[in-house]
Motif scaffolding. Structure first.
Motif, PDB file in Angstrom:
ATOM      1  N   VAL A 165       0.854  -1.183   0.000  1.00 12.48           N
ATOM      2  CA  VAL A 165       0.000   0.000   0.000  1.00 12.48           C
ATOM      3  C   VAL A 165       0.890   1.233   0.000  1.00 12.48           C
ATOM      4  CG1 VAL A 165      -1.808   1.288   1.208  1.00 12.48           C
ATOM      5  CG2 VAL A 165      -1.787  -1.221   1.303  1.00 12.48           C
ATOM      6  N   VAL A 166       0.611   2.170  -0.896  1.00 11.71           N
ATOM      7  CA  VAL A 166       1.334   3.432  -0.953  1.00 11.71           C
ATOM      8  C   VAL A 166       0.400   4.562  -0.553  1.00 11.71           C
ATOM      9  CG1 VAL A 166       2.478   5.106  -2.472  1.00 11.71           C
ATOM     10  CG2 VAL A 166       2.998   2.669  -2.686  1.00 11.71           C
ATOM     11  N   ILE A 167       0.887   5.426   0.315  1.00 14.39           N
ATOM     12  CA  ILE A 167       0.154   6.630   0.720  1.00 14.39           C
ATOM     13  C   ILE A 167       0.931   7.827   0.197  1.00 14.39           C
ATOM     14  CG2 ILE A 167      -0.669   8.017   2.659  1.00 14.39           C
ATOM     15  CD1 ILE A 167      -0.680   5.439   4.346  1.00 14.39           C
ATOM     16  N   VAL A 168       0.248   8.714  -0.516  1.00 12.26           N
ATOM     17  CA  VAL A 168       0.866   9.947  -0.992  1.00 12.26           C
ATOM     18  C   VAL A 168       0.391  11.089  -0.102  1.00 12.26           C
ATOM     19  CG1 VAL A 168       1.167  11.534  -2.925  1.00 12.26           C
ATOM     20  CG2 VAL A 168       0.965   9.073  -3.352  1.00 12.26           C
ATOM     21  N   GLY A 169       1.313  11.652   0.660  1.00 12.35           N
ATOM     22  CA  GLY A 169       0.992  12.747   1.563  1.00 12.35           C
ATOM     23  C   GLY A 169       1.102  12.326   3.017  1.00 12.35           C
ATOM     24  N   ALA A 170       1.793  13.145   3.821  1.00 11.61           N
ATOM     25  CA  ALA A 170       1.955  12.851   5.246  1.00 11.61           C
ATOM     26  C   ALA A 170       1.450  14.008   6.089  1.00 11.61           C
ATOM     27  CB  ALA A 170       3.416  12.541   5.572  1.00 11.61           C
ATOM     28  N   GLY A 171       0.271  14.511   5.711  1.00  4.87           N
ATOM     29  CA  GLY A 171      -0.443  15.451   6.553  1.00  4.87           C
ATOM     30  C   GLY A 171      -1.349  14.675   7.501  1.00  4.87           C
ATOM     31  N   PRO A 172      -2.331  15.328   8.111  1.00  2.00           N
ATOM     32  CA  PRO A 172      -3.217  14.630   9.050  1.00  2.00           C
ATOM     33  C   PRO A 172      -3.895  13.398   8.454  1.00  2.00           C
ATOM     34  CG  PRO A 172      -3.510  16.996   9.251  1.00  2.00           C
ATOM     35  CD  PRO A 172      -2.601  16.781   8.081  1.00  2.00           C
ATOM     36  N   ALA A 173      -4.343  13.480   7.195  1.00  9.27           N
ATOM     37  CA  ALA A 173      -5.011  12.326   6.573  1.00  9.27           C
ATOM     38  C   ALA A 173      -4.035  11.180   6.346  1.00  9.27           C
ATOM     39  CB  ALA A 173      -5.665  12.736   5.257  1.00  9.27           C
ATOM     40  N   GLY A 174      -2.878  11.477   5.776  1.00  7.36           N
ATOM     41  CA  GLY A 174      -1.910  10.426   5.496  1.00  7.36           C
ATOM     42  C   GLY A 174      -1.371   9.772   6.755  1.00  7.36           C
ATOM     43  N   ILE A 175      -1.155  10.570   7.804  1.00 11.52           N
ATOM     44  CA  ILE A 175      -0.638  10.020   9.060  1.00 11.52           C
ATOM     45  C   ILE A 175      -1.643   9.066   9.692  1.00 11.52           C
ATOM     46  CG2 ILE A 175      -0.004  10.604  11.441  1.00 11.52           C
ATOM     47  CD1 ILE A 175       1.286  13.156  10.332  1.00 11.52           C
ATOM     48  N   ARG A 176      -2.909   9.472   9.764  1.00 11.18           N
ATOM     49  CA  ARG A 176      -3.916   8.604  10.372  1.00 11.18           C
ATOM     50  C   ARG A 176      -4.152   7.342   9.540  1.00 11.18           C
ATOM     51  NH1 ARG A 176      -3.287   9.713  15.424  1.00 11.18           N
ATOM     52  NH2 ARG A 176      -4.089  11.743  16.081  1.00 11.18           N
ATOM     53  N   ALA A 177      -4.094   7.464   8.222  1.00  8.41           N
ATOM     54  CA  ALA A 177      -4.228   6.270   7.378  1.00  8.41           C
ATOM     55  C   ALA A 177      -3.072   5.308   7.626  1.00  8.41           C
ATOM     56  CB  ALA A 177      -4.284   6.679   5.910  1.00  8.41           C
ATOM     57  N   ALA A 178      -1.855   5.844   7.694  1.00  8.91           N
ATOM     58  CA  ALA A 178      -0.689   5.001   7.941  1.00  8.91           C
ATOM     59  C   ALA A 178      -0.769   4.338   9.313  1.00  8.91           C
ATOM     60  CB  ALA A 178       0.589   5.840   7.839  1.00  8.91           C
ATOM     61  N   GLU A 179      -1.222   5.092  10.311  1.00  3.25           N
ATOM     62  CA  GLU A 179      -1.320   4.542  11.669  1.00  3.25           C
ATOM     63  C   GLU A 179      -2.249   3.338  11.713  1.00  3.25           C
ATOM     64  OE1 GLU A 179      -2.309   6.308  16.128  1.00  3.25           O
ATOM     65  OE2 GLU A 179      -3.457   7.030  14.403  1.00  3.25           O
ATOM     66  N   LEU A 180      -3.405   3.452  11.070  1.00  4.10           N
ATOM     67  CA  LEU A 180      -4.360   2.351  11.113  1.00  4.10           C
ATOM     68  C   LEU A 180      -3.847   1.142  10.342  1.00  4.10           C
ATOM     69  CD1 LEU A 180      -8.171   2.865  11.032  1.00  4.10           C
ATOM     70  CD2 LEU A 180      -7.163   0.876   9.934  1.00  4.10           C
ATOM     71  N   LEU A 181      -3.188   1.386   9.208  1.00  4.29           N
ATOM     72  CA  LEU A 181      -2.625   0.266   8.436  1.00  4.29           C
ATOM     73  C   LEU A 181      -1.536  -0.445   9.230  1.00  4.29           C
ATOM     74  CD1 LEU A 181      -2.405   1.908   4.897  1.00  4.29           C
ATOM     75  CD2 LEU A 181      -4.025   0.168   5.634  1.00  4.29           C
ATOM     76  N   VAL A 182      -0.696   0.321   9.906  1.00  4.19           N
ATOM     77  CA  VAL A 182       0.362  -0.293  10.728  1.00  4.19           C
ATOM     78  C   VAL A 182      -0.246  -1.141  11.823  1.00  4.19           C
ATOM     79  CG1 VAL A 182       2.145   0.248  12.434  1.00  4.19           C
ATOM     80  CG2 VAL A 182       2.146   1.404  10.213  1.00  4.19           C
ATOM     81  N   GLN A 183      -1.320  -0.662  12.453  1.00  8.79           N
ATOM     82  CA  GLN A 183      -1.987  -1.435  13.495  1.00  8.79           C
ATOM     83  C   GLN A 183      -2.535  -2.747  12.950  1.00  8.79           C
ATOM     84  OE1 GLN A 183      -4.928   1.292  14.994  1.00  8.79           O
ATOM     85  NE2 GLN A 183      -3.433   2.539  16.108  1.00  8.79           N
ATOM     86  N   ALA A 184      -2.832  -2.779  11.638  1.00 10.77           N
ATOM     87  CA  ALA A 184      -3.340  -3.999  11.018  1.00 10.77           C
ATOM     88  C   ALA A 184      -2.216  -4.899  10.505  1.00 10.77           C
ATOM     89  CB  ALA A 184      -4.278  -3.640   9.869  1.00 10.77           C
ATOM     90  N   GLY A 185      -0.946  -4.504  10.737  1.00 16.22           N
ATOM     91  CA  GLY A 185       0.177  -5.339  10.332  1.00 16.22           C
ATOM     92  C   GLY A 185       0.724  -5.044   8.959  1.00 16.22           C
ATOM     93  N   ILE A 186       0.348  -3.912   8.388  1.00 10.42           N
ATOM     94  CA  ILE A 186       0.829  -3.535   7.062  1.00 10.42           C
ATOM     95  C   ILE A 186       1.916  -2.475   7.204  1.00 10.42           C
ATOM     96  CG2 ILE A 186       0.172  -2.385   4.897  1.00 10.42           C
ATOM     97  CD1 ILE A 186      -2.612  -3.611   5.286  1.00 10.42           C
ATOM     98  N   ARG A 187       2.960  -2.602   6.411  1.00  6.49           N
ATOM     99  CA  ARG A 187       4.019  -1.587   6.368  1.00  6.49           C
ATOM    100  C   ARG A 187       3.849  -0.752   5.099  1.00  6.49           C
ATOM    101  NH1 ARG A 187       9.639  -1.121   4.563  1.00  6.49           N
ATOM    102  NH2 ARG A 187      10.798   0.208   6.055  1.00  6.49           N
ATOM    103  N   PRO A 188       3.143   0.377   5.193  1.00  7.66           N
ATOM    104  CA  PRO A 188       2.885   1.172   3.992  1.00  7.66           C
ATOM    105  C   PRO A 188       4.111   1.990   3.589  1.00  7.66           C
ATOM    106  CG  PRO A 188       1.958   2.272   5.905  1.00  7.66           C
ATOM    107  CD  PRO A 188       2.508   0.952   6.387  1.00  7.66           C
ATOM    108  N   THR A 189       4.161   2.325   2.323  1.00  8.52           N
ATOM    109  CA  THR A 189       5.122   3.296   1.817  1.00  8.52           C
ATOM    110  C   THR A 189       4.452   4.666   1.824  1.00  8.52           C
ATOM    111  OG1 THR A 189       6.279   1.693   0.425  1.00  8.52           O
ATOM    112  CG2 THR A 189       6.456   4.012  -0.199  1.00  8.52           C
ATOM    113  N   VAL A 190       5.096   5.654   2.413  1.00  4.59           N
ATOM    114  CA  VAL A 190       4.553   7.008   2.474  1.00  4.59           C
ATOM    115  C   VAL A 190       5.484   7.946   1.723  1.00  4.59           C
ATOM    116  CG1 VAL A 190       3.835   8.912   3.954  1.00  4.59           C
ATOM    117  CG2 VAL A 190       3.446   6.553   4.693  1.00  4.59           C
ATOM    118  N   ILE A 191       4.952   8.603   0.702  1.00  2.98           N
ATOM    119  CA  ILE A 191       5.713   9.546  -0.121  1.00  2.98           C
ATOM    120  C   ILE A 191       5.176  10.941   0.169  1.00  2.98           C
ATOM    121  CG2 ILE A 191       6.433  10.146  -2.459  1.00  2.98           C
ATOM    122  CD1 ILE A 191       5.595   7.301  -3.309  1.00  2.98           C
TER     123      ILE A 191
END
Length: 455
Positions: free
Chosen positions: A9-35
């Protein structure tokens, strides 16, 4: 335990939306790429200063300092322990299916993904006025970034003009930092603002905070104004000409002008990814079509102001919802989205009320003189754009091909909305019928050396 590369999973953007999306994915065991284009995570709203910057978070973010610090801490912790593959100072240039191309500090880099979350945020929505192309005329967002990132006011005598909460916020922040503001000019009348107030009361604490900020502006704040022109010399602005609500003419001396009419969604990557767009009459702009979770396709999800202009709080909620939709489509356990959806409904009611209180200055844009520059990148005037409508027809891309409006460095980010208004007015059609400029890669300027290296 993390998922396999096949589920990347790739997330584009590390503002409030991207950070919260990444946090939930990590909690589910996924290591997302954030650009992310930023030097550090936080986005525009919670932009972080360079190392060694002396101003504390309370001065940088005001009442939002605690929320900003919490988001920064969450993301930094995930990066520190290797739960996120983080690429700062990197700009995605193109999207095609599961393939992304980005410009990183080490050069152009290709990414592949099975699922993509776009949390690209928003930027200033600007309207042309005579003289706005002069050096020393900035967006409100640029003025705010300079203050947050470097502690700098971009002028010694400042005029801020436009409409929306950002106008009041930037003015308050500059005054608190000691800047000399000559005038704050709001094109929205108090009548419009009062009409939007009932809807805004779904978030009473935010309304109260805004009113307290407005009170601090005192006599500097003027509502219901008409902006006539900016006079400049070789060094930049020297005066703003404007009329008050009683149509009395004023000339305010200045050496810097900040302009902005709320925000416009940053949607270029969404367009390249194949999103369908609808013209939103409330926000007077084209916005991507998704379901309530932010799902645009089975593999594509949108979150934050790049989808709906809801502000930082709304972006956090939308980021969670996009991640929940992503997990659901992957067949993985996920939180119940019910509470987030209810909160999203409330935030949307507030946002619609904001749009009503601080409308896009449609009549002002349509009445600009022919010699007014509309496209600052290419120097295209309102008269040239109107002539292109006569010669080529009332369609945005046809006008672009004839007049070059939207062909420059910003690719229509600053001129597309105003251009559509002029096309609509000249042809006597609705703005939506003028259409939307096609998105083209690269969405940001790319050094020619990156292509030469491939050759």
């Amino acid at each position: 335990m993390t998922t396999s590369g096949a589920e990347k999973v790739v997330i584009v953007g590390a503002g409030p939306a991207g950070i919260r999306a990444a946090e939930l994915l990590v909690q589910a065991g996924i290591r997302p790429t954030v650009i992310d284009e930023g030097m550090k995570a936080g986005g525009q709203i919670y932009r972080r200063p360079p190392e060694g910057f002396a101003r504390p978070p309370e001065q940088l973010y005001g009442s939002e300092a605690r929320r900003a610090a919490a988001l920064h801490t969450v993301f930094d912790r995930m990066v520190a322990v290797g739960q996120v593959d983080y690429h700062p100072q990197s700009s995605v240039l193109a999207v095609a299916g599961d393939f992304l191309q980005a410009l990183t500090p080490s050069g152009r880099k290709d990414f592949t993904c099975r699922r993509l979350i776009l949390a690209t945020g928003a930027m200033d929505r600007l309207a042309p006025i005579p003289g706005w192309q002069a050096p020393g005329v900035y967006s409100l967002g640029a003025a705010q970034i300079a203050l947050k990132a470097q502690g700098v006011a971009l002028g010694s005598r400042i005029v801020l003009a436009g409409s929306g909460p950002l106008l009041t916020l930037v003015a308050t922040q500059l005054l608190k930092a000691g800047a000399d503001i000559a005038a704050i000019l709001d094109t929205s009348s108090l009548r419009y603002q009062m009409a939007g107030l009932p809807g805004m009361l779904v978030r009473p604490h935010l309304v109260l905070r805004g009113l307290l900020m407005r009170a601090k502006l005192g006599h500097l704040y003027n509502a219901g104004v008409t902006l006539d022109r900016i006079d400049s010399d070789e060094r930049g602005p020297v005066a703003m000409h404007w009329r008050d609500k009683r149509d009395k003419t004023h000339v305010t001396a200045c050496d810097m002008v900040g302009l902005g009419w709320h925000l416009r969604a940053e949607t270029h990557l969404a367009g390249l990814a194949g999103c369908t767009f609808d013209y939103d009459e409330s926000w007077s702009q084209w916005l991507p079509r998704t379901d309530r979770m932010g799902r645009a396709a089975e593999w594509l999800y949108l979150a934050g102001d790049g989808l709906r202009i809801l502000g930082a709080d709304g972006a956090e909620v939308a980021g969670r919802l996009a991640a929940i939709a992503c997990l659901a489509d992957m067949g993985l356990p996920h939180p119940d989205p019910s509470s987030d959806l209810r909160r999203l409904d409330r935030l949307e009611r507030f946002a619609r009320a904001i749009a009503r209180a601080f409308p896009w200055p449609r009549d002002m844009v349509r009445s600009v003189p022919d010699e007014t520059v509309v496209c600052r990148c290419e120097g295209v005037t309102a008269g040239q754009l109107r002539e292109a409508v006569i010669c080529g027809g009332a369609e945005a891309n046809r006008v672009k091909s004839l007049a070059r409006v939207g062909m420059g460095r910003c690719q229509g980010r600053y001129c597309q909305l105003a251009g559509a208004e002029l096309i609509s007015d000249k042809a006597g059609i609705k703005v939506r019928d003028a259409g939307r400029l096609r998105d083209q890669a690269p969405v940001r300027p790319l050094p020619i050396g990156e292509w030469v290296r491939d050759a």
